[in-house]
Design a protein around this motif. Sequence first.
Motif, PDB file in Angstrom:
ATOM      1  N   ARG A  73       0.853   3.364  14.491  1.00  0.00           N
ATOM      2  CA  ARG A  73       1.596   4.530  13.994  1.00  0.00           C
ATOM      3  C   ARG A  73       1.540   4.595  12.475  1.00  0.00           C
ATOM      4  N   THR A  74       1.715   3.446  11.809  1.00  0.00           N
ATOM      5  CA  THR A  74       1.702   3.426  10.349  1.00  0.00           C
ATOM      6  C   THR A  74       0.419   4.035   9.805  1.00  0.00           C
ATOM      7  N   ARG A  75      -0.694   3.762  10.466  1.00  0.00           N
ATOM      8  CA  ARG A  75      -1.987   4.272   9.990  1.00  0.00           C
ATOM      9  C   ARG A  75      -2.216   5.717  10.415  1.00  0.00           C
ATOM     10  N   PHE A  76      -1.922   6.035  11.666  1.00  0.00           N
ATOM     11  CA  PHE A  76      -2.208   7.385  12.150  1.00  0.00           C
ATOM     12  C   PHE A  76      -1.326   8.433  11.470  1.00  0.00           C
ATOM     13  N   GLU A  77      -0.040   8.125  11.226  1.00  0.00           N
ATOM     14  CA  GLU A  77       0.814   9.154  10.643  1.00  0.00           C
ATOM     15  C   GLU A  77       0.515   9.366   9.161  1.00  0.00           C
ATOM     16  N   ARG A  78      -0.168   8.413   8.535  1.00  0.00           N
ATOM     17  CA  ARG A  78      -0.601   8.626   7.152  1.00  0.00           C
ATOM     18  C   ARG A  78      -1.978   9.280   7.098  1.00  0.00           C
ATOM     19  N   GLY A  79      -2.742   9.136   8.179  1.00  0.00           N
ATOM     20  CA  GLY A  79      -4.051   9.783   8.246  1.00  0.00           C
ATOM     21  C   GLY A  79      -5.200   8.798   8.174  1.00  0.00           C
ATOM     22  N   VAL A  80      -5.901   8.575   9.302  1.00  0.00           N
ATOM     23  CA  VAL A  80      -7.061   7.682   9.324  1.00  0.00           C
ATOM     24  C   VAL A  80      -8.312   8.487   8.996  1.00  0.00           C
ATOM     25  N   ASP A  81      -9.427   7.787   8.878  1.00  0.00           N
ATOM     26  CA  ASP A  81     -10.703   8.425   8.550  1.00  0.00           C
ATOM     27  C   ASP A  81     -11.223   9.175   9.779  1.00  0.00           C
ATOM     28  N   PRO A  82     -11.290  10.519   9.718  1.00  0.00           N
ATOM     29  CA  PRO A  82     -11.752  11.265  10.908  1.00  0.00           C
ATOM     30  C   PRO A  82     -13.249  11.129  11.155  1.00  0.00           C
ATOM     31  N   THR A  83     -14.003  10.632  10.180  1.00  0.00           N
ATOM     32  CA  THR A  83     -15.452  10.490  10.361  1.00  0.00           C
ATOM     33  C   THR A  83     -15.829   9.124  10.929  1.00  0.00           C
ATOM     34  N   PHE A  84     -14.857   8.251  11.178  1.00  0.00           N
ATOM     35  CA  PHE A  84     -15.151   6.875  11.529  1.00  0.00           C
ATOM     36  C   PHE A  84     -15.050   6.628  13.039  1.00  0.00           C
ATOM     37  N   ILE A 137       0.858  -1.186   0.000  1.00  0.00           N
ATOM     38  CA  ILE A 137       0.000   0.000   0.000  1.00  0.00           C
ATOM     39  C   ILE A 137       0.893   1.234   0.000  1.00  0.00           C
ATOM     40  N   THR A 138       0.727   2.108  -0.983  1.00  0.00           N
ATOM     41  CA  THR A 138       1.553   3.311  -1.071  1.00  0.00           C
ATOM     42  C   THR A 138       1.210   4.269   0.069  1.00  0.00           C
ATOM     43  N   PRO A 139       2.178   5.091   0.510  1.00  0.00           N
ATOM     44  CA  PRO A 139       1.948   5.963   1.678  1.00  0.00           C
ATOM     45  C   PRO A 139       0.794   6.945   1.516  1.00  0.00           C
ATOM     46  N   ASN A 140       0.410   7.266   0.266  1.00  0.00           N
ATOM     47  CA  ASN A 140      -0.673   8.243   0.072  1.00  0.00           C
ATOM     48  C   ASN A 140      -2.053   7.617   0.149  1.00  0.00           C
ATOM     49  N   ARG A 141      -2.145   6.313   0.436  1.00  0.00           N
ATOM     50  CA  ARG A 141      -3.452   5.663   0.480  1.00  0.00           C
ATOM     51  C   ARG A 141      -3.717   5.009   1.836  1.00  0.00           C
ATOM     52  N   PRO A 142      -3.747   5.789   2.900  1.00  0.00           N
ATOM     53  CA  PRO A 142      -4.053   5.197   4.211  1.00  0.00           C
ATOM     54  C   PRO A 142      -5.458   4.623   4.281  1.00  0.00           C
ATOM     55  N   ASP A 143      -6.373   5.082   3.381  1.00  0.00           N
ATOM     56  CA  ASP A 143      -7.731   4.536   3.385  1.00  0.00           C
ATOM     57  C   ASP A 143      -7.754   3.076   2.968  1.00  0.00           C
ATOM     58  N   CYS A 144      -6.658   2.605   2.382  1.00  0.00           N
ATOM     59  CA  CYS A 144      -6.575   1.191   1.988  1.00  0.00           C
ATOM     60  C   CYS A 144      -5.707   0.385   2.945  1.00  0.00           C
ATOM     61  N   TYR A 150      -8.581  -6.776  14.996  1.00  0.00           N
ATOM     62  CA  TYR A 150      -9.463  -7.119  13.881  1.00  0.00           C
ATOM     63  C   TYR A 150     -10.088  -5.858  13.288  1.00  0.00           C
ATOM     64  N   LEU A 151     -10.527  -4.934  14.161  1.00  0.00           N
ATOM     65  CA  LEU A 151     -11.101  -3.683  13.670  1.00  0.00           C
ATOM     66  C   LEU A 151     -10.067  -2.887  12.877  1.00  0.00           C
ATOM     67  N   MET A 152      -8.831  -2.850  13.371  1.00  0.00           N
ATOM     68  CA  MET A 152      -7.785  -2.088  12.692  1.00  0.00           C
ATOM     69  C   MET A 152      -7.501  -2.667  11.307  1.00  0.00           C
ATOM     70  N   LEU A 153      -7.385  -3.971  11.205  1.00  0.00           N
ATOM     71  CA  LEU A 153      -7.040  -4.586   9.931  1.00  0.00           C
ATOM     72  C   LEU A 153      -8.233  -4.608   8.974  1.00  0.00           C
ATOM     73  N   ALA A 154      -9.431  -4.681   9.512  1.00  0.00           N
ATOM     74  CA  ALA A 154     -10.610  -4.716   8.646  1.00  0.00           C
ATOM     75  C   ALA A 154     -10.977  -3.333   8.131  1.00  0.00           C
ATOM     76  N   CYS A 155     -10.906  -2.330   9.004  1.00  0.00           N
ATOM     77  CA  CYS A 155     -11.400  -0.998   8.642  1.00  0.00           C
ATOM     78  C   CYS A 155     -10.333   0.085   8.670  1.00  0.00           C
ATOM     79  N   GLY A 156      -9.083  -0.280   8.990  1.00  0.00           N
ATOM     80  CA  GLY A 156      -8.027   0.716   9.047  1.00  0.00           C
ATOM     81  C   GLY A 156      -8.133   1.653  10.228  1.00  0.00           C
ATOM     82  N   ARG A 157      -8.834   1.257  11.283  1.00  0.00           N
ATOM     83  CA  ARG A 157      -9.100   2.114  12.429  1.00  0.00           C
ATOM     84  C   ARG A 157      -8.451   1.530  13.692  1.00  0.00           C
TER      85      ARG A 157
END
Length: 797
Positions: free
Chosen positions: A357-368, A162-169, A255-262
């Motif tokens: 850290r990998t997810r938060f520093e790239r930016g997680v979904d703030p609406t989730f 996953i490229t660094p610009n796609r934290p949503d994935c 499981y929540l982190m890996l399923a939804c990136g949260r």
Amino acid sequence: MKFSLEWLKHFLDTDASLAEIAAALNRIGHEVEGIEDPADKLAGFRVAKVLTAEKHPDADKLQVLSVDTGDGEPLQVVCGAPNARSGMKGVLGLPGAVVPANGMELRKSAIRGVESNGMMCSVRELELGDEHDGIIELPEDAPVGESFADYSDASPVFDVAITPNRPDCMGVMGIARDLAAGGLGTFKPVEVPTIDGEGPCPVEIRTDDPEGCPAFYGRVIRGVDNTKPSPEWIQRGLKAAGQRPISALVDCTNYLMLACGRPAHVYDVAKLSGPVVARRAQDGETIGALNEKTYTLDDTMTVIADDAGVHDIGGIMGGEHSGATEGTTDVLLEIAYFDPERIGVTGRKLGLASDARTRFERGVDPTFLDDGLALLTDLIVQTCGGAPTEVARAGKPPVEPMVVPFDPALTSRLGGVDVAEDEQRRILTELDFKVGPDWQVTCPPRRHDIEGPADLVEEVVRIHGLDKVASVALPRADGVAQPTASPLQKLERKLRRAAAARGLNEAVTWSFLPTADAEHFADGAQLWVLDNPISEDMKAMRPSLIPGLLAAAKRNADRGAPGTRLFEIGRRYFRGKNGSSDEKPTLGVVLVGEKTPRGWAQGKASQFDAFDAKAEALALLEAAGAPVDNLMVMSEAGDQFHPGQSATLRLGPKNVLARFGALHPKTLKAFDVDGPVVAVEVFLDSIPAKKGGSGFARPTYTPPALQAITRDFAFLVPADLAAADLVRAVRGADKQAIVSARVFDVFAGQGVPEGKKSVAVEVVLQPGEKSFTDEEIKAISDKVIAAAAKQGAELRG
């Protein structure tokens, strides 16, 4: 990122094959680095039933089993598992199967004199878990003879970059959304349950650092049971992603982190004291993290703490003290939004990496936040039971969406492919963008990578298919192509050829050095030091080419090379006074070891010395077009060089073109190199540019018509006078008549006054249109003697 096909189909309704999914992932920009199919590892293993179990005649701990494999004739298998017994069903590895855990190929063999036709397997041997107390026990309804891969319904696992610009994935759900937009099926968004809590959250939640943690949500669940393992379907998903199941509560958060990136976290309420607050750390505060290491914090870092102290490095890793254990009954769920930049800085300072850290520093979904908290609550209640409270919310996440005005025609102009407007609208809509009638595109807040219309073009072209972009040659002007190399590039090419012609081997070393090595060659200059280096050995940008060449020469010497001649053309890096970058093109040379091998003619092997370095420096400067005849040899080569065996070549007192000589013993000790070692650095940016000529080609060489004549002069000079200064003075005595001058003898001793030395100089005179007369030669000689006298020299009688 790893995920199983089973997990992907939880969010994507598709009938596509494994190969089609992999191709689609690559096509839309998610590179598939590998696919692991457990069925391949489980080939040769099948469901089998133990018919009889008898004691081995020659071993107390072994049994001889008669096993039904479904082929009619039972097989005899020797087994040492304590739970092996008549009537049970397990997994049999047949001869030819390879055990996944150790790579051992099973064969028909004799064990303590009894034939064995395979092996009954444990969970660990098949890499399905850590249990190894006995062999696998399957349910009564397990079909005897069926392939164990088919029976276990083992799902293939994708490994995707996953490229660094796609934290949503960074969650399976995001990848499924992209695949659905790419036409590979229908996206199935997660169903968020509605959970009515019982009473207010008993733990006060607060954020006192709105910059580092703009939003902090949580709730308590009372009466959970963390003694049982998480459900099999959760464990299968975690194992496919490379995660080890830990406990039911922790598995739910993972499981929540890996399923939804949260990312999320759970605290044991019994270990908390007072309000739980997101705040800045205090200088010197420490925390024992879940990785069993202690970290010292500073006031730039965001932490989660209570009255007793810090419990969590915000967005990176939880503390060991307040984590959930088997005895935990009440938990506080934490879901927060942390500033990506702050997370990155904190992680680099602490040298701490984690999935969160990998997810938060790239930016997680703030609406989730609310949806994520509801999903986590539902997972925990289903798995561990308990009664949730109402949600406590502190702060507000940055959920304001970006609106980008978009022109569909831009896709053709920038992307080079024609995509119908309806198709563009479909692609953007399926990627969760809201496209207005006037092409005002509202971006989902989780898409932190979208900054303008060009990014929307990228999304359309990516999903439409980069393979559909036609290859178009760039426009080219008619006629012969003009040369494009810059003067510096031409100079570097010429020097490479000249250095190679002199027997030097080109090296290409890193532009980064260990900080200590860089400081050794900095000469007081301000270095560029990286905040986030690849490693500590590559932290400072090099102020000299010599350290990298020394390291390369040392590697050669350690492997038995008797002598090494290396050169490199590259850049040295310094910080300017105003913080700007200052790059200086340089040529470096290092000569180590034997100059010539031992032999019958000269005896012992000869070593390189400072004069060899000087010869290389002069030859390379001449190849670069420097006026070598006008160069001055002066000291001050640098503390890295031996003071009595080094010098600089200068064009005037201040313009240093090169430095050369033997390296100082302390330098050799610092780099663990055996001496002697000589080195050269030619500063290409200091070489004066040639004055422009009138033509492209050089003028035709015409040899002189008359023969040159030679005159020898022997001078008494002060012992400390550099011979080069004397030669320069002699050569300048008559620039038209004198074409060269060189020292051919130096003598000090009997017959020479103390404090003096005798230097003999050969002077070559070249007549022009007519031969020199005796009077003209005498006049030139007088000029030579007069010029030498200005250097303190007198003609010997």
